[in-house]
Design a protein around this motif. Structure first.
Motif, PDB file in Angstrom:
ATOM      1  N   ASP A  27       0.816  -1.211   0.000  1.00  0.00           N
ATOM      2  CA  ASP A  27       0.000   0.000   0.000  1.00  0.00           C
ATOM      3  C   ASP A  27       0.851   1.263   0.000  1.00  0.00           C
ATOM      4  OD1 ASP A  27      -2.368  -1.377  -0.063  1.00  0.00           O
ATOM      5  OD2 ASP A  27      -2.704  -1.255   2.093  1.00  0.00           O
ATOM      6  N   ALA A  47      -3.525  -8.507  -2.915  1.00  0.00           N
ATOM      7  CA  ALA A  47      -4.815  -7.815  -2.957  1.00  0.00           C
ATOM      8  C   ALA A  47      -5.091  -7.307  -4.358  1.00  0.00           C
ATOM      9  CB  ALA A  47      -4.817  -6.647  -1.980  1.00  0.00           C
ATOM     10  N   GLN A  49      -7.706  -4.358  -5.906  1.00  0.00           N
ATOM     11  CA  GLN A  49      -8.639  -3.293  -5.536  1.00  0.00           C
ATOM     12  C   GLN A  49      -9.094  -2.596  -6.808  1.00  0.00           C
ATOM     13  OE1 GLN A  49      -5.756  -1.088  -3.398  1.00  0.00           O
ATOM     14  NE2 GLN A  49      -5.802  -2.394  -1.611  1.00  0.00           N
ATOM     15  N   GLU A  50     -10.304  -2.046  -6.775  1.00  0.00           N
ATOM     16  CA  GLU A  50     -10.775  -1.243  -7.896  1.00  0.00           C
ATOM     17  C   GLU A  50     -11.467  -0.005  -7.350  1.00  0.00           C
ATOM     18  OE1 GLU A  50     -15.087  -2.757  -9.384  1.00  0.00           O
ATOM     19  OE2 GLU A  50     -13.440  -4.072  -9.869  1.00  0.00           O
TER      20      GLU A  50
END
Length: 90
Positions: A27, A47, A49-50
């Motif tokens: 992140d 992970a 993510q959108e």
């Protein structure tokens, strides 16, 4: 028997901490933009993510995949994809 249960619990806790650390490390690093034909060394996906879209919209959104390469180094790649809502008949 209690020793085996305790050892199993410790192993599980350490693996969970490692996975959490990997996600936090990914992140903090900027995502590299993906380009067509790019070779990715993906050992483990951490992970995906959108961007948040309206639950009723089906379209193209920005997405990010955080992963570990074959040497255990974290990487992130940014790309565009159809929203998850498109796959759910939305």
């Amino acid at each position: 028997m209690k020793t085996i249960q305790f050892a199993s619990a410790c192993l599980f806790a350490s693996l969970a901490a490692f996975a959490s650390f990997g996600a936090q490390a990914a992140d903090t690093q900027p995502a590299e933009p993906y380009h067509y034909g790019q070779k990715l060394d993906v050992k483990q996906v951490i992970a995906i993510q959108e961007e948040a879209a309206s639950p009723f919209d089906c379209g193209i959104v920005n997405a990010r995949m955080d992963y570990l390469d074959s040497h255990g180094q974290p990487h992130s790649v940014a790309y565009r994809k159809f929203a998850t809502n498109c796959n759910e008949g939305g």
